[in-house]
Design a protein around this motif. Structure first.
Motif, PDB file in Angstrom:
ATOM      1  N   ALA A  95      42.840  37.416  60.314  1.00  0.00           N
ATOM      2  CA  ALA A  95      43.987  37.026  59.486  1.00  0.00           C
ATOM      3  C   ALA A  95      45.327  37.367  60.131  1.00  0.00           C
ATOM      4  CB  ALA A  95      43.894  37.698  58.123  1.00  0.00           C
ATOM      5  N   CYS A  96      45.325  38.327  61.039  1.00  0.00           N
ATOM      6  CA  CYS A  96      46.575  38.806  61.627  1.00  0.00           C
ATOM      7  C   CYS A  96      47.355  37.685  62.310  1.00  0.00           C
ATOM      8  CB  CYS A  96      46.264  39.915  62.631  1.00  0.00           C
ATOM      9  SG  CYS A  96      47.732  40.706  63.304  1.00  0.00           S
ATOM     10  N   ASP A  97      48.617  37.492  61.865  1.00  0.00           N
ATOM     11  CA  ASP A  97      49.527  36.485  62.429  1.00  0.00           C
ATOM     12  C   ASP A  97      49.007  35.049  62.290  1.00  0.00           C
ATOM     13  OD1 ASP A  97      51.481  38.326  63.179  1.00  0.00           O
ATOM     14  OD2 ASP A  97      50.473  38.744  65.079  1.00  0.00           O
ATOM     15  N   SER A  98      48.164  34.819  61.316  1.00  0.00           N
ATOM     16  CA  SER A  98      47.626  33.469  61.093  1.00  0.00           C
ATOM     17  C   SER A  98      48.514  32.672  60.152  1.00  0.00           C
ATOM     18  CB  SER A  98      46.222  33.564  60.506  1.00  0.00           C
ATOM     19  OG  SER A  98      45.705  32.280  60.229  1.00  0.00           O
TER      20      SER A  98
ATOM     21  N   LEU B  75      51.432  20.425  63.827  1.00  0.00           N
ATOM     22  CA  LEU B  75      50.215  21.234  63.955  1.00  0.00           C
ATOM     23  C   LEU B  75      50.209  22.124  65.190  1.00  0.00           C
ATOM     24  CD1 LEU B  75      47.546  18.531  63.001  1.00  0.00           C
ATOM     25  CD2 LEU B  75      48.251  20.476  61.607  1.00  0.00           C
ATOM     26  N   SER B  76      50.734  21.633  66.276  1.00  0.00           N
ATOM     27  CA  SER B  76      50.644  22.333  67.549  1.00  0.00           C
ATOM     28  C   SER B  76      51.243  23.735  67.477  1.00  0.00           C
ATOM     29  CB  SER B  76      51.354  21.537  68.640  1.00  0.00           C
ATOM     30  OG  SER B  76      51.217  22.169  69.888  1.00  0.00           O
ATOM     31  N   GLY B  77      50.469  24.712  67.911  1.00  0.00           N
ATOM     32  CA  GLY B  77      50.933  26.094  67.926  1.00  0.00           C
ATOM     33  C   GLY B  77      50.560  26.899  66.704  1.00  0.00           C
ATOM     34  N   LEU B  78      50.051  26.244  65.664  1.00  0.00           N
ATOM     35  CA  LEU B  78      49.626  26.962  64.465  1.00  0.00           C
ATOM     36  C   LEU B  78      48.296  27.678  64.721  1.00  0.00           C
ATOM     37  CD1 LEU B  78      50.371  24.349  61.642  1.00  0.00           C
ATOM     38  CD2 LEU B  78      51.806  26.265  62.364  1.00  0.00           C
ATOM     39  N   THR B  79      48.014  28.676  63.884  1.00  0.00           N
ATOM     40  CA  THR B  79      46.744  29.407  63.974  1.00  0.00           C
ATOM     41  C   THR B  79      45.992  29.277  62.659  1.00  0.00           C
ATOM     42  OG1 THR B  79      47.622  31.026  65.537  1.00  0.00           O
ATOM     43  CG2 THR B  79      45.644  31.643  64.322  1.00  0.00           C
ATOM     44  N   VAL B  80      44.753  28.810  62.746  1.00  0.00           N
ATOM     45  CA  VAL B  80      43.868  28.712  61.583  1.00  0.00           C
ATOM     46  C   VAL B  80      42.815  29.804  61.700  1.00  0.00           C
ATOM     47  CG1 VAL B  80      42.115  27.323  60.420  1.00  0.00           C
ATOM     48  CG2 VAL B  80      44.216  26.239  61.251  1.00  0.00           C
ATOM     49  N   SER B  81      42.626  30.567  60.632  1.00  0.00           N
ATOM     50  CA  SER B  81      41.628  31.645  60.619  1.00  0.00           C
ATOM     51  C   SER B  81      40.544  31.342  59.605  1.00  0.00           C
ATOM     52  CB  SER B  81      42.293  32.985  60.299  1.00  0.00           C
ATOM     53  OG  SER B  81      43.175  33.356  61.333  1.00  0.00           O
ATOM     54  N   TRP B  82      39.341  31.164  60.112  1.00  0.00           N
ATOM     55  CA  TRP B  82      38.176  30.955  59.260  1.00  0.00           C
ATOM     56  C   TRP B  82      37.561  32.310  58.963  1.00  0.00           C
ATOM     57  CZ3 TRP B  82      35.737  26.889  56.871  1.00  0.00           C
ATOM     58  CH2 TRP B  82      34.438  27.129  56.403  1.00  0.00           C
ATOM     59  N   ILE B  83      37.446  32.660  57.686  1.00  0.00           N
ATOM     60  CA  ILE B  83      36.919  33.967  57.285  1.00  0.00           C
ATOM     61  C   ILE B  83      35.733  33.724  56.356  1.00  0.00           C
ATOM     62  CG2 ILE B  83      37.440  36.125  56.074  1.00  0.00           C
ATOM     63  CD1 ILE B  83      40.361  35.748  56.948  1.00  0.00           C
TER      64      ILE B  83
ATOM     65  N   HIS C  52      45.312  26.949  67.396  1.00  0.00           N
ATOM     66  CA  HIS C  52      44.525  28.135  67.740  1.00  0.00           C
ATOM     67  C   HIS C  52      43.535  28.417  66.616  1.00  0.00           C
ATOM     68  CE1 HIS C  52      47.589  28.650  70.782  1.00  0.00           C
ATOM     69  NE2 HIS C  52      48.522  28.834  69.871  1.00  0.00           N
ATOM     70  N   MET C  53      42.346  28.895  66.979  1.00  0.00           N
ATOM     71  CA  MET C  53      41.317  29.198  65.982  1.00  0.00           C
ATOM     72  C   MET C  53      40.829  30.623  66.094  1.00  0.00           C
ATOM     73  SD  MET C  53      40.386  26.789  63.775  1.00  0.00           S
ATOM     74  CE  MET C  53      38.933  27.649  63.207  1.00  0.00           C
ATOM     75  N   LYS C  54      40.713  31.272  64.928  1.00  0.00           N
ATOM     76  CA  LYS C  54      40.070  32.579  64.836  1.00  0.00           C
ATOM     77  C   LYS C  54      38.914  32.456  63.853  1.00  0.00           C
ATOM     78  CE  LYS C  54      44.282  35.322  65.614  1.00  0.00           C
ATOM     79  NZ  LYS C  54      45.103  36.436  65.055  1.00  0.00           N
ATOM     80  N   ILE C  55      37.767  32.962  64.228  1.00  0.00           N
ATOM     81  CA  ILE C  55      36.583  32.911  63.371  1.00  0.00           C
ATOM     82  C   ILE C  55      36.123  34.333  63.097  1.00  0.00           C
ATOM     83  CG2 ILE C  55      34.201  32.121  63.153  1.00  0.00           C
ATOM     84  CD1 ILE C  55      35.988  29.769  63.256  1.00  0.00           C
ATOM     85  N   ALA C  56      36.075  34.714  61.829  1.00  0.00           N
ATOM     86  CA  ALA C  56      35.573  36.032  61.442  1.00  0.00           C
ATOM     87  C   ALA C  56      34.336  35.858  60.567  1.00  0.00           C
ATOM     88  CB  ALA C  56      36.641  36.820  60.690  1.00  0.00           C
ATOM     89  N   THR C  57      33.212  36.355  61.046  1.00  0.00           N
ATOM     90  CA  THR C  57      31.967  36.308  60.274  1.00  0.00           C
ATOM     91  C   THR C  57      31.264  37.659  60.399  1.00  0.00           C
ATOM     92  OG1 THR C  57      30.498  35.631  62.084  1.00  0.00           O
ATOM     93  CG2 THR C  57      31.688  33.876  60.935  1.00  0.00           C
ATOM     94  N   PRO C  58      30.446  38.023  59.411  1.00  0.00           N
ATOM     95  CA  PRO C  58      29.600  39.196  59.607  1.00  0.00           C
ATOM     96  C   PRO C  58      28.639  38.926  60.766  1.00  0.00           C
ATOM     97  CG  PRO C  58      29.641  38.516  57.298  1.00  0.00           C
ATOM     98  CD  PRO C  58      30.258  37.416  58.080  1.00  0.00           C
TER      99      PRO C  58
END
Length: 355
Positions: free
Chosen positions: A253-256, A185-193, A213-219
């Motif tokens: 989503a980029c590089d996720s 798991l370590s070093g992966l990126t999860v993107s919540w859209i 790593h976490m990325k969150i994209a919401t309106p």
């Protein structure tokens, strides 16, 4: 024979060495994976990195021994669980009920039509009564405060089967699925859209602790709760991971490695005008192959289900990149791992999985 002679004998030395090796089997690289026996699980915010890793390790162990090795492990024989459901469910009910039974225990499924809790009897009294009748409670409720009240008054562990703030048992299944797929798991990126909700909150309470790593994209206006964002920022800084909050799904989503979403609209509760506004607000947020085109070449898709077309199209949902059905199946092994961890001193027999 004197104690000194025994202590210096070759046999004693061999047995001492053997015992030391046996002990190190679970301590090397995992010395701090603390037991969580007797704890409640209302949110993964309350669990350390090592505690979450241990639960996932136990889950992987049970899956290997029971599913693949066909072992019978009656670890919960003689125990019972009260399963309180204010909200209907497929995965949470089936995974808990069949999982507890598979481990030798007795599950009791209870709806608000079956018991007095919150109707003719307050939560305080119900918690105390159930504490004398069963060993653990799983509750799927509307309000997180209901879980907090049950936990305050009960003398047995409480598991959050879903509330309006957190869904910890879903995230355990998600991370086991990702770990199985990538090997770590370590070093992966999860993107919540999508929409900030109880599932995204739970991701944020666990991801950094696992090195993710976490990325969150919401309106705009649909972000996770402010307190959750602040805690996620703190955890990210503490564990050296990245946390990105954006209103651009393609930026997220980029590089996720993992694209994940959930329901945006509750079509059973919202008025028609509210639905139209919600769908307008979420234009461009449907996950498609175009979304995945900017992700890592080996990206995968997750969804806690049930799913609606607005959130993800069929091309992604039924593709080889979609792990939604292994993810759903892992709900069983992770809830089993959690229940065993909260109720017993069980130590995994397989080597510790890589995080």
């Amino acid at each position: 024979m004197s104690k000194l002679l025994i202590a210096n004998s070759p046999v004693f030395t061999f047995l001492k060495t053997l015992h030391s090796c046996s002990t190190r089997r679970f301590s090397v690289g995992a010395a701090s994976l603390s037991s969580v026996k007797g704890r409640s699980c209302l949110t993964l915010k309350d669990f350390s990195s090592d505690e979450i890793k241990r639960i996932l390790w136990v889950s992987a162990d049970l899956k290997h021994r029971i599913k693949h090795e066909k072992e019978y492990l009656p670890l919960l024989q003689g125990k019972s669980i009260a399963m309180i459901f204010e909200k209907r469910s497929t995965r949470t009910r089936m995974s808990t009920e069949t999982g507890f039974a598979l481990l030798g225990g007795h599950p009791c499924f209870l709806t608000t039509q079956d018991i007095h809790m919150g109707v003719n009897e307050n939560y305080k009294d119900s918690a105390r009564v159930l504490s004398g009748l069963c060993d653990i409670i799983l509750a799927r409720v509307y309000s997180h405060s209901t879980l907090e009240e049950l936990d305050k008054e009960a003398s047995i562990p409480i598991i959050n089967g879903l509330s309006d703030r957190y869904h910890p048992i879903q995230i355990l299944a998600d991370f086991l699925t990702v770990q199985e797929h990538y090997g770590s798991l370590s070093g992966l990126t999860v993107s919540w859209i999508g929409k900030g909700n109880m599932v995204s909150h739970s991701f944020l309470m666990a991801a950094a602790k696992l090195g993710v790593h976490m990325k969150i994209a919401t309106p705009k206006g649909y972000e996770p709760e402010k307190s959750v964002i602040e805690e996620a920022q703190r955890l990210s800084k503490q564990h050296g991971t990245q946390f990105v909050l954006t209103s651009d799904p393609m930026e997220a989503a980029c590089d996720s490695n993992v694209l994940v979403t959930d329901t945006w609209v509750d079509f059973e509760k919202e008025e028609e005008e509210d639905k139209k506004k919600r769908l307008k607000d979420f234009e461009g947020f449907q996950i498609t192959m175009q979304t995945g085109s900017v992700a890592k070449p080996d990206w995968i898709f997750l969804h806690c289900l049930p799913r609606k077309m607005e959130e993800v199209d069929d091309q992604v949902f039924y593709s080889s990149r979609s792990l939604i059905f292994p993810e759903a199946a892992n709900r069983k092994w992770t809830i089993m791992g959690l229940m065993v961890s909260l109720l017993t001193d069980y130590d995994p027999k397989i080597p510790m999985i890589k995080f």
